[in-house]
Scaffold this motif. Structure first.
Motif, PDB file in Angstrom:
ATOM      1  N   ILE A  42      -4.949  -0.414  -2.489  1.00  0.00           N
ATOM      2  CA  ILE A  42      -4.942   0.526  -1.364  1.00  0.00           C
ATOM      3  C   ILE A  42      -5.618  -0.104  -0.150  1.00  0.00           C
ATOM      4  O   ILE A  42      -5.111  -0.026   0.979  1.00  0.00           O
ATOM      5  CB  ILE A  42      -5.634   1.852  -1.767  1.00  0.00           C
ATOM      6  CG1 ILE A  42      -4.903   2.506  -2.947  1.00  0.00           C
ATOM      7  CG2 ILE A  42      -5.749   2.793  -0.580  1.00  0.00           C
ATOM      8  CD1 ILE A  42      -3.449   2.832  -2.714  1.00  0.00           C
ATOM      9  N   LYS A  43      -6.742  -0.771  -0.375  1.00  0.00           N
ATOM     10  CA  LYS A  43      -7.430  -1.457   0.728  1.00  0.00           C
ATOM     11  C   LYS A  43      -6.572  -2.595   1.274  1.00  0.00           C
ATOM     12  O   LYS A  43      -6.535  -2.825   2.486  1.00  0.00           O
ATOM     13  CB  LYS A  43      -8.783  -1.965   0.260  1.00  0.00           C
ATOM     14  CG  LYS A  43      -9.773  -0.847   0.020  1.00  0.00           C
ATOM     15  CD  LYS A  43     -11.107  -1.371  -0.476  1.00  0.00           C
ATOM     16  CE  LYS A  43     -12.052  -0.218  -0.742  1.00  0.00           C
ATOM     17  NZ  LYS A  43     -13.325  -0.659  -1.296  1.00  0.00           N
ATOM     18  N   CYS A  54      -7.074   5.931   4.737  1.00  0.00           N
ATOM     19  CA  CYS A  54      -7.482   5.693   3.357  1.00  0.00           C
ATOM     20  C   CYS A  54      -8.538   6.716   2.991  1.00  0.00           C
ATOM     21  O   CYS A  54      -9.412   7.029   3.793  1.00  0.00           O
ATOM     22  CB  CYS A  54      -8.078   4.305   3.190  1.00  0.00           C
ATOM     23  SG  CYS A  54      -6.850   3.021   3.173  1.00  0.00           S
ATOM     24  N   TYR A  65      -7.617   6.651  -5.181  1.00  0.00           N
ATOM     25  CA  TYR A  65      -7.577   6.151  -3.812  1.00  0.00           C
ATOM     26  C   TYR A  65      -6.196   6.432  -3.244  1.00  0.00           C
ATOM     27  O   TYR A  65      -5.192   6.333  -3.941  1.00  0.00           O
ATOM     28  CB  TYR A  65      -7.840   4.643  -3.764  1.00  0.00           C
ATOM     29  CG  TYR A  65      -9.253   4.278  -4.124  1.00  0.00           C
ATOM     30  CD1 TYR A  65     -10.232   4.241  -3.146  1.00  0.00           C
ATOM     31  CD2 TYR A  65      -9.603   3.991  -5.430  1.00  0.00           C
ATOM     32  CE1 TYR A  65     -11.535   3.920  -3.467  1.00  0.00           C
ATOM     33  CE2 TYR A  65     -10.898   3.664  -5.768  1.00  0.00           C
ATOM     34  CZ  TYR A  65     -11.866   3.630  -4.782  1.00  0.00           C
ATOM     35  OH  TYR A  65     -13.152   3.311  -5.103  1.00  0.00           O
ATOM     36  N   TRP A  67      -3.651   5.873   0.401  1.00  0.00           N
ATOM     37  CA  TRP A  67      -3.334   5.438   1.756  1.00  0.00           C
ATOM     38  C   TRP A  67      -2.192   6.327   2.223  1.00  0.00           C
ATOM     39  O   TRP A  67      -1.248   6.583   1.473  1.00  0.00           O
ATOM     40  CB  TRP A  67      -2.891   3.974   1.776  1.00  0.00           C
ATOM     41  CG  TRP A  67      -2.338   3.556   3.112  1.00  0.00           C
ATOM     42  CD1 TRP A  67      -3.036   3.095   4.173  1.00  0.00           C
ATOM     43  CD2 TRP A  67      -0.964   3.602   3.529  1.00  0.00           C
ATOM     44  NE1 TRP A  67      -2.185   2.848   5.233  1.00  0.00           N
ATOM     45  CE2 TRP A  67      -0.918   3.156   4.859  1.00  0.00           C
ATOM     46  CE3 TRP A  67       0.218   3.983   2.901  1.00  0.00           C
ATOM     47  CZ2 TRP A  67       0.273   3.061   5.576  1.00  0.00           C
ATOM     48  CZ3 TRP A  67       1.405   3.908   3.621  1.00  0.00           C
ATOM     49  CH2 TRP A  67       1.418   3.443   4.943  1.00  0.00           C
TER      50      TRP A  67
END
Length: 166
Positions: A42-43, A54, A65, A67
């Motif tokens: 996701i990062k 996010c 997580y 996005w």
């Protein structure tokens, strides 16, 4: 950016939706998102794209997580992955077709003056939203190449959509 990787990850973990925008009751907003238990992918998506939101969220009793991107950024994302996406290709084409409709910018604050939609336009909005929802079930036709015109025509003649509009 490796769009092939992004499309594959989105096929497995992504979502496309059209929902009523909170800014107005007569306009719909495109949302694309990717949810994953691990933060690294996701990062990586957020860093590579340089846009989107996010967050860490609770869902069905577990934390994940996410996005997400909306509106023009969601359009840009779908247009970029479209040549590579497989599982959600028809959903992506459907969302992009919906957003190309002539009244797409009506009823929004960024797209121009607020113009009340006709009943026919509202009916088509509901049909596209419901068809995107149906894409996640077994009611979708076998994957095949469809033009935007065929896709829009299919939306308006599909029995499940017609039952909802009746």
């Amino acid at each position: 950016m490796n769009w092939g990787w992004m499309a594959g990850f989105f096929d497995g973990e992504g979502s496309i939706s059209l929902s009523r925008a909170k800014a107005g009751k007569e306009c719909y907003q495109l949302r694309v998102s990717v949810v994953q238990a691990e933060s690294a992918p996701i990062k990586e998506i957020a860093d590579a794209l340089g846009y989107g939101m996010c967050r860490w969220r609770g869902c069905n009793g577990r934390w994940q997580y996410e996005w997400a991107a909306y509106g023009d950024r969601a359009i840009s994302f779908l247009e970029s992955i479209l040549p590579y996406v497989k599982v959600k290709k028809v959903q992506a084409e459907l969302a992009l077709t919906y957003l190309s409709l002539p009244w797409r910018s009506h009823g929004t604050t960024r797209g121009g003056p607020r113009i009340k939609r006709t009943e026919e336009e509202k009916t088509i909005d509901k049909a596209f939203c419901e068809t995107l929802r149906l894409c996640k079930t077994a009611h979708w036709p076998e994957p095949r190449e469809m033009s935007q015109e065929e896709l829009a025509g299919w939306v308006m003649t599909h029995p499940n959509v017609m039952a909802i509009l009746a």
